[in-house]
Design a protein around this motif. Structure first.
Motif, PDB file in Angstrom:
ATOM      1  N   LEU A  82       3.931 104.587  -0.554  1.00  0.00           N
ATOM      2  CA  LEU A  82       3.801 106.041  -0.398  1.00  0.00           C
ATOM      3  C   LEU A  82       4.170 106.692  -1.726  1.00  0.00           C
ATOM      4  N   MET A  84       5.840 109.607  -2.829  1.00  0.00           N
ATOM      5  CA  MET A  84       6.664 110.756  -2.480  1.00  0.00           C
ATOM      6  C   MET A  84       6.897 111.636  -3.703  1.00  0.00           C
ATOM      7  N   SER A 122       4.261 106.417   9.722  1.00  0.00           N
ATOM      8  CA  SER A 122       4.531 107.857   9.880  1.00  0.00           C
ATOM      9  C   SER A 122       6.028 108.096  10.018  1.00  0.00           C
ATOM     10  N   ARG A 125       7.459 107.940   6.475  1.00  0.00           N
ATOM     11  CA  ARG A 125       7.059 109.145   5.734  1.00  0.00           C
ATOM     12  C   ARG A 125       7.853 110.365   6.206  1.00  0.00           C
ATOM     13  N   GLU A 126       7.984 110.529   7.512  1.00  0.00           N
ATOM     14  CA  GLU A 126       8.691 111.716   8.012  1.00  0.00           C
ATOM     15  C   GLU A 126      10.178 111.664   7.719  1.00  0.00           C
ATOM     16  N   ARG A 129      10.424 112.716   4.224  1.00  0.00           N
ATOM     17  CA  ARG A 129      10.087 114.130   4.076  1.00  0.00           C
ATOM     18  C   ARG A 129      11.334 114.989   4.328  1.00  0.00           C
ATOM     19  N   ALA A 141       7.228 116.226  -0.368  1.00  0.00           N
ATOM     20  CA  ALA A 141       5.777 116.143  -0.184  1.00  0.00           C
ATOM     21  C   ALA A 141       5.321 114.728  -0.535  1.00  0.00           C
ATOM     22  N   PHE A 142       4.044 114.469  -0.301  1.00  0.00           N
ATOM     23  CA  PHE A 142       3.475 113.159  -0.602  1.00  0.00           C
ATOM     24  C   PHE A 142       2.103 113.343  -1.224  1.00  0.00           C
ATOM     25  N   GLU A 145      -2.946 112.661  -0.251  1.00  0.00           N
ATOM     26  CA  GLU A 145      -3.168 113.206   1.096  1.00  0.00           C
ATOM     27  C   GLU A 145      -2.212 112.591   2.116  1.00  0.00           C
ATOM     28  N   GLU A 146      -1.025 112.244   1.656  1.00  0.00           N
ATOM     29  CA  GLU A 146       0.054 111.699   2.482  1.00  0.00           C
ATOM     30  C   GLU A 146      -0.235 110.314   3.046  1.00  0.00           C
TER      31      GLU A 146
END
Length: 182
Positions: A82, A84, A122, A125-126, A129, A141-142, A145-146
């Motif tokens: 990811l 980040m 997810s 990522r969350e 975040r 943010a990532f 497009e995340e």
């Protein structure tokens, strides 16, 4: 816990912000570490994210079934990454699984993680975040497009940041915060 880049021999220590131990949002359900001999160069702007590196080693999120003791050096199988963006700095998060984990044989790329461990990407990522919001920081943010990028891209990130680390060690680049001088 982080690699204390400003301390001699760069020990593992709890992250400090403005002289206080840093609080993070909620528990983390994965092992969190770093890849030695990598460096996210703060002098180089990434063409896609338009952000420079965060002056740290590359982070690794190990998604296996066992807790790994702090300070353990453990072989992992790289699965994806990811991109980040934290305070305008690029902070790669390699997604990997411990090579000895029972799931490692079934996971070969980031698409396998989504298929065989739904919700893990997810969730990672969350968590990232939100994790610094207790300090009053905004949400991270990532890039891309995340999306979690595949194993091939993750290996390229590791190779690029290893090359940056080698240039730093050899004195062929600006030293940023000069954390390798210790």
């Amino acid at each position: 816990m982080e690699v204390a880049t400003k301390e001699e021999h760069n020990p593992i220590a709890q992250d400090v912000k403005k002289g206080k131990l840093r609080d993070y949002h909620g528990p983390i359900f994965w092992n969190y570490g770093m890849i030695p001999q990598t460096w996210e160069d703060p002098n180089v702007v990434h063409p896609e994210t338009k952000c420079a590196g965060d002056n740290d080693p590359v982070d690794v999120v190990e998604i296996g079934s066992a807790s790994i003791a702090q300070g353990t050096v453990e072989p992992v199988k790289v699965l994806g990454v990811l991109a980040m963006i934290d305070d305008g700095e690029l902070d790669w998060k390699i997604i990997a699984i411990r090579a000895a984990d029972p799931m490692a044989a079934a996971l070969h790329d980031i698409s396998d993680v989504e298929a065989k461990m739904p919700g893990v990407i997810s969730g990672v990522r969350e968590w990232f975040r939100w994790y610094k919001t207790p300090d009053g920081k905004p949400l991270n943010a990532f890039g891309y497009e995340e999306k979690a990028l595949d194993k091939k891209f993750a290996i390229e990130v590791i190779e690029e940041t290893h090359h940056a680390w080698k240039k730093l060690v050899e004195g062929k680049t600006a030293k940023g915060k000069n954390w390798l001088a210790n």
